[in-house]
Motif scaffolding. Structure first.
Motif, PDB file in Angstrom:
ATOM      1  N   ASN A 192       0.803  -1.223   0.000  1.00 47.29           N
ATOM      2  CA  ASN A 192       0.000   0.000   0.000  1.00 47.29           C
ATOM      3  C   ASN A 192       0.838   1.276   0.000  1.00 47.29           C
ATOM      4  OD1 ASN A 192      -1.993  -1.846   0.175  1.00 47.29           O
ATOM      5  ND2 ASN A 192      -2.741  -1.258   2.197  1.00 47.29           N
ATOM      6  N   LEU A 193       1.914   1.254  -0.765  1.00 51.16           N
ATOM      7  CA  LEU A 193       2.665   2.507  -0.946  1.00 51.16           C
ATOM      8  C   LEU A 193       1.808   3.470  -1.756  1.00 51.16           C
ATOM      9  CD1 LEU A 193       6.183   1.060  -1.765  1.00 51.16           C
ATOM     10  CD2 LEU A 193       5.532   2.305   0.290  1.00 51.16           C
ATOM     11  N   PHE A 194       2.042   4.769  -1.587  1.00 55.21           N
ATOM     12  CA  PHE A 194       1.269   5.768  -2.334  1.00 55.21           C
ATOM     13  C   PHE A 194       1.862   5.900  -3.738  1.00 55.21           C
ATOM     14  CE2 PHE A 194       1.147   7.606   2.151  1.00 55.21           C
ATOM     15  CZ  PHE A 194       0.052   6.824   2.495  1.00 55.21           C
ATOM     16  N   PRO A 195       1.140   5.457  -4.758  1.00 55.35           N
ATOM     17  CA  PRO A 195       1.755   5.365  -6.094  1.00 55.35           C
ATOM     18  C   PRO A 195       2.068   6.717  -6.722  1.00 55.35           C
ATOM     19  CG  PRO A 195      -0.588   4.866  -6.213  1.00 55.35           C
ATOM     20  CD  PRO A 195      -0.250   4.999  -4.755  1.00 55.35           C
ATOM     21  N   HIS A 196       1.409   7.779  -6.239  1.00 54.26           N
ATOM     22  CA  HIS A 196       1.632   9.080  -6.880  1.00 54.26           C
ATOM     23  C   HIS A 196       2.802   9.817  -6.274  1.00 54.26           C
ATOM     24  CE1 HIS A 196      -0.754   9.763  -3.339  1.00 54.26           C
ATOM     25  NE2 HIS A 196      -0.691  11.067  -3.462  1.00 54.26           N
TER      26      HIS A 196
ATOM     27  N   LEU B 180       5.856  11.876   3.982  1.00 58.38           N
ATOM     28  CA  LEU B 180       4.514  12.460   4.025  1.00 58.38           C
ATOM     29  C   LEU B 180       3.910  12.530   5.434  1.00 58.38           C
ATOM     30  CD1 LEU B 180       2.179  13.648   2.356  1.00 58.38           C
ATOM     31  CD2 LEU B 180       1.221  11.345   2.229  1.00 58.38           C
ATOM     32  N   ALA B 181       3.862  11.382   6.120  1.00 54.65           N
ATOM     33  CA  ALA B 181       3.168  11.362   7.419  1.00 54.65           C
ATOM     34  C   ALA B 181       3.832  12.281   8.450  1.00 54.65           C
ATOM     35  CB  ALA B 181       3.047   9.937   7.928  1.00 54.65           C
TER      36      ALA B 181
ATOM     37  N   VAL C 105       2.690  15.783   7.526  1.00 56.40           N
ATOM     38  CA  VAL C 105       1.260  16.053   7.661  1.00 56.40           C
ATOM     39  C   VAL C 105       0.800  15.914   9.111  1.00 56.40           C
ATOM     40  CG1 VAL C 105      -1.037  15.209   7.061  1.00 56.40           C
ATOM     41  CG2 VAL C 105       0.698  15.422   5.287  1.00 56.40           C
TER      42      VAL C 105
ATOM     43  N   TYR D  75       9.576   5.842  -8.323  1.00 59.87           N
ATOM     44  CA  TYR D  75       8.169   5.666  -7.964  1.00 59.87           C
ATOM     45  C   TYR D  75       7.924   4.217  -7.588  1.00 59.87           C
ATOM     46  CZ  TYR D  75       6.813  10.335  -9.389  1.00 59.87           C
ATOM     47  OH  TYR D  75       6.674  11.695  -9.450  1.00 59.87           O
TER      48      TYR D  75
ATOM     49  N   VAL E  35       5.940   1.982  -8.420  1.00 65.27           N
ATOM     50  CA  VAL E  35       5.645   1.018  -9.469  1.00 65.27           C
ATOM     51  C   VAL E  35       6.921   0.385 -10.034  1.00 65.27           C
ATOM     52  CG1 VAL E  35       5.650   2.661 -11.390  1.00 65.27           C
ATOM     53  CG2 VAL E  35       4.132   0.678 -11.476  1.00 65.27           C
ATOM     54  N   THR E  36       8.069   1.057  -9.826  1.00 61.68           N
ATOM     55  CA  THR E  36       9.320   0.544 -10.394  1.00 61.68           C
ATOM     56  C   THR E  36      10.072  -0.364  -9.422  1.00 61.68           C
ATOM     57  OG1 THR E  36      10.620   2.404  -9.582  1.00 61.68           O
ATOM     58  CG2 THR E  36       9.564   2.683 -11.727  1.00 61.68           C
TER      59      THR E  36
ATOM     60  N   ARG F 140       8.497   3.765   5.822  1.00 58.32           N
ATOM     61  CA  ARG F 140       7.434   4.768   5.905  1.00 58.32           C
ATOM     62  C   ARG F 140       6.775   4.731   7.290  1.00 58.32           C
ATOM     63  NH1 ARG F 140       2.262   4.262   1.973  1.00 58.32           N
ATOM     64  NH2 ARG F 140       1.996   2.375   3.211  1.00 58.32           N
TER      65      ARG F 140
ATOM     66  N   GLN G  22      -5.124   2.173   0.352  1.00 59.60           N
ATOM     67  CA  GLN G  22      -4.487   3.495   0.387  1.00 59.60           C
ATOM     68  C   GLN G  22      -4.986   4.295   1.581  1.00 59.60           C
ATOM     69  OE1 GLN G  22      -2.138   4.965  -1.893  1.00 59.60           O
ATOM     70  NE2 GLN G  22      -1.864   2.783  -2.235  1.00 59.60           N
TER      71      GLN G  22
ATOM     72  N   MET H 262      -2.705   9.601  10.119  1.00 58.85           N
ATOM     73  CA  MET H 262      -3.423  10.735   9.536  1.00 58.85           C
ATOM     74  C   MET H 262      -4.899  10.654   9.921  1.00 58.85           C
ATOM     75  SD  MET H 262      -1.983  11.098   5.669  1.00 58.85           S
ATOM     76  CE  MET H 262      -0.345  10.534   5.265  1.00 58.85           C
TER      77      MET H 262
ATOM     78  N   SER I 176       4.295   8.009 -12.647  1.00 61.19           N
ATOM     79  CA  SER I 176       4.130   7.279 -11.407  1.00 61.19           C
ATOM     80  C   SER I 176       3.229   6.060 -11.567  1.00 61.19           C
ATOM     81  CB  SER I 176       3.561   8.207 -10.340  1.00 61.19           C
ATOM     82  OG  SER I 176       2.340   8.722 -10.766  1.00 61.19           O
TER      83      SER I 176
END
Lengths: 260, 517
Positions: A104-108, A117-118, A121, A150, A152-153, A166, B399, B408, B498
């Motif tokens: 569940n990594l953030f793909p974007h 990120l966390a 935030v 990213y 996906v790679t 993470r 996600q 979060m 991505s």
């Protein structure tokens, strides 16, 4: 690696239903700081649900969970879910990291951004500082050179190590793993388990739902066997695999023997 | 976010100051009409696209000048001239409005300033139709929702084709799609008259009286208008206007008790006929089309402003609807669902009428620009909400769990993790919707704004040219939308990094590999 005798996780009489399916039927356990605990059991025995209750991703119906000073308790499922209960669940998620079977990594976001990120935030840590933390953790899990890629790679093993980094970025007191190696090619399992061993030697408290029996046997301080929503047996790894006391444990391990 | 949106809308609406306010200044007579109504009523002057000509324009200007007031023209669609009057978009309305009992229920009329009849037109080689009764069993063209339509319906056994534009009816007559047409005589004279293939047959049919519409609650204004009409009639001014336009006829003569000989040359009629000689050179054509450009440019800008502002509203409001629907508490989620179902289940035109003409009843008066933006924006929001909902649901549930697991809140998880991924997913369909909104914005030219489609109608009725102008306007629409299509493609490619593994992209670039992604 057992380091202290301080109780970090205390669960009392935990119940959870999904509609008419009684998934957890009164689970109680205490886990001490620095313990590495493996939870094994047949599919559908409630081990994943139990793990998800520990950081409030599933809300318990009744019972009591106390982790690192944060308490979640309900007397029965009839009791309304209050705002303070939800806030406690949120507090708990900040203290308890979780790693999923599917990463569940953030793909974007790049690997580095995933880790940063966390803290930015949730903890409002400034970007530079968050980047420093993230790079250090990526180095630790052997992904320093992959920070700008990213998700996906990445290979499965790399992705799972990135997911661990993470979670670690939030400096959790406990790490939970929900079948962390089940989605990996066999040759990639080792690199993920090695990271967990390293964390254990640093004194991290870890609870692992796993089918990797060798890891459960060799690396954990003790093994919990769950079946039909209950904890059936808690014992030292060597002992539970070589000399299970309970019939249900013995049954499960016998069936497994053909598989592994 | 909402505040910023409102600021954008406020800014855009300020750039239309003349539409934002509908209050009349003292000394001004605001009159409503539809420039698309065409000759001889009111139309763009072929020699000067910015000025309005027509016998009705001359009459209202003469009336205003008699009253010592300054005439101010307000554009509105013909069908909505009377609702617009009730909404006080203007003080009076004049545009060939027939004095009928139905109309008199809602507005007052001045005494008639013109009286005319219906006129049958057929092809020159047709000798079967010589009067109204011969129209039975034939295909007849007429204006939508007009007195002539009513006459044909009363006759029975007529296949009636209704038209929005008179030119198309006469063109169809020439092309043999119609056996005949029945129109108000002025229209017949100006649109059928210049066509060599068309002839008028039969005696005058019926009696049509045109009056100036005035709100019911303003008898003082009605008296002023009536005394102006009387005085213009008695002074012969009215007659000379009608004669300039070749519209003086025995019925008016009788109505005005003015049976003297014709005194004024039909200069305006001659000019119209002159400018509509069918053959002119390519050079003339190019010159004519380039003279449209400033007008089309302004109209295109209006279309663009309306579309962009509506889309901004639709995208933001649609996202909120979708978030509430998917992640909100049960009552709000249901509310959002019903909003979407009701809005997309009812015609946008009716929603717009409701917003523009209905809401003033409860004290909400929006400028035409705001009414359009809000109407289209709220309508498209329903569609965008469904697209976003699909986008949000296509983001794996893991996600959200991963984000929550990192501590979060739901709001933070949505903002940083779920929504950005959903937005990437929905970019192509949202772009698609923007292009379609750009064109749908023409649907709402019913609300007193001259956009591209309205300008097209005005120019086409003035020049008799739906074909050439149509191609130009279509090209402008395409050019307005194309940059957005390119922008969306570019953004998609940027974000693709991505989602699509390197090897797939490289394969695609070299033309190898499966074109699956």
């Amino acid at each position: 690696m057992e380091k202290s005798s301080e109780v970090l996780i205390a669960v009392e009489d935990l119940h959870k239903r999904f509609e008419d399916e009684h998934v957890l039927k009164g689970v109680s356990i205490t886990i001490k700081e620095g313990d590495l605990v493996s939870i094994i059991g047949p599919s559908g025995c409630g081990k994943s649900t139990f793990l998800r209750c520990l950081n409030g991703l599933e809300l318990l119906d009744s019972g009591r969970i106390e982790i690192a000073g944060v308490t979640l308790s309900r007397s029965s499922s009839d009791q309304a879910i209050t705002r303070s209960f939800l806030e406690a669940a949120h507090e708990m998620r900040k203290e308890v990291g979780i790693v999923f079977q599917g990463f569940n990594l953030f793909p974007h976001k790049t690997v580095l951004e995933n880790v940063m990120l966390a803290p930015m935030v949730v903890k409002k840590i400034p970007k530079d500082e968050a980047e420093g933390i993230a790079l250090r953790l990526l180095d630790k899990v052997g992904l320093k050179d992959y920070s700008n890629r990213y998700p996906v790679t990445l290979s499965g093993g790399q992705a799972q190590r990135a997911a661990i980094a993470r979670s670690l970025a939030m400096a959790p007191k406990v790490m939970l793993y929900d079948e962390p190696t089940s989605a990996l090619d066999p040759e990639l399992v080792g690199e993920v388990l090695q990271v967990m061993r390293d964390l254990d030697s640093e004194g991290m408290t870890q609870v692992v739902v796993t089918h990797a029996m060798h890891f459960a046997r060799d690396a954990s301080d003790y093994v919990v066997f769950m079946d039909q929503g209950e904890i059936v047996e808690v014992a030292d790894g060597d002992e539970i695999f070589s000399n299970p006391r309970n019939d249900r444990t013995r049954d499960f391990l016998r069936h497994l023997a053909g598989v592994i | 976010m909402m505040v910023r949106l409102l600021l954008i809308l406020a800014f855009l609406s300020c750039s239309f100051p003349s539409f934002a306010s509908v209050t009349t200044q003292p000394g001004e007579l605001r009159w409503g009409g539809d420039t698309e109504g065409g000759a001889p009523y009111m139309y763009q002057d072929p020699d000067d696209m910015n000025s309005l000509v027509g016998y009705e324009v001359e009459i209202i200007e003469a009336i205003a000048s008699h009253m010592g007031m300054k005439p101010i023209f307000v554009q509105n669609g013909w069908d909505n001239l009377i609702p617009g009057l009730e909404r006080r978009l203007y003080d009076v309305s004049i545009d060939g409005l027939e004095i009928t009992p139905e109309h008199q229920d809602v507005v007052d009329f001045s005494m008639p300033y013109y009286v005319t009849h219906l006129q049958i037109a057929v092809r020159r080689d047709n000798f079967d139709i010589v009067e109204l009764d011969d129209c039975k069993g034939r295909v007849m063209g007429t204006l939508k929702q007009s007195y002539s339509q009513y006459v044909l319906e009363t006759l029975g056994d007529v296949e009636i084709r209704t038209y929005e534009d008179e030119i198309n009816a006469y063109t169809d007559l020439v092309n043999g799609r119609l056996d005949g047409t029945l129109f108000d005589a002025p229209i017949a004279l100006y649109y059928g008259g210049p066509m060599r293939e068309v002839k008028f047959v039969g005696p005058p049919i019926g009696k049509i009286e045109y009056g100036i519409a005035v709100p019911k609650d303003n008898p003082e204004l009605l008296d002023l208008i009536n005394s102006a009409v009387t005085s213009l009639r008695d002074s012969g001014k009215l007659r000379s206007i009608l004669e300039r336009w070749n519209l003086w006829n025995p019925m008016v003569a009788e109505e005005f008790h003015d049976l003297g000989p014709v005194k004024t040359q039909p200069v305006m009629y001659d000019k119209w006929i002159e400018s509509h000689r069918p053959s002119f050179s390519l050079m003339d054509r190019v010159k004519r089309y380039s003279s449209f450009m400033p007008k089309l440019g302004t109209a295109a800008l209006t279309t663009m402003k309306v579309s962009v502002a509506s889309m901004v509203l639709a995208v933001i409001f649609g996202l909120m609807l979708a978030l509430v629907r998917v992640f909100g508490p049960a009552p709000l989620s249901t509310l959002s669902m019903w909003y979407v179902e009701i809005v997309r289940g009812t015609p946008v035109l009716i929603q717009l009428f409701f917003i523009f003409y209905g809401l003033p009843n409860i004290g909400v008066k929006l400028s035409p620009f705001m009414a359009r933006v809000i109407g289209l924006g709220m309508n498209y929001a329903a569609y965008e909400a469904e697209i976003y909902r699909a986008g949000l649901m296509s983001v794996p549930v893991g996600q959200m769990e991963a984000a929550l697991g990192l501590g979060m809140t739901r709001r933070e998880a949505l903002r940083h993790v779920v929504v950005p991924q959903a937005v990437r997913m929905v970019l192509p369909p949202v772009t698609n919707d923007f292009i379609s909104l750009l064109k749908d914005s023409s649907l709402v030219s019913v609300i007193t704004l001259v956009d591209l489609t309205k300008a097209y109608g005005q120019i086409a009725t003035t020049y008799y040219d739906y074909f050439g102008t149509g191609i130009i306007v279509a090209a402008i629409y395409f050019l307005l939308g194309y940059p957005f299509i390119r922008l969306a493609r570019w953004t998609e490619r940027k974000m693709e990094a991505s989602f699509v593994p390197d090897r797939v992209r490289k394969n695609r670039r070299t033309g190898l590999g499966l074109r699956l992604f």
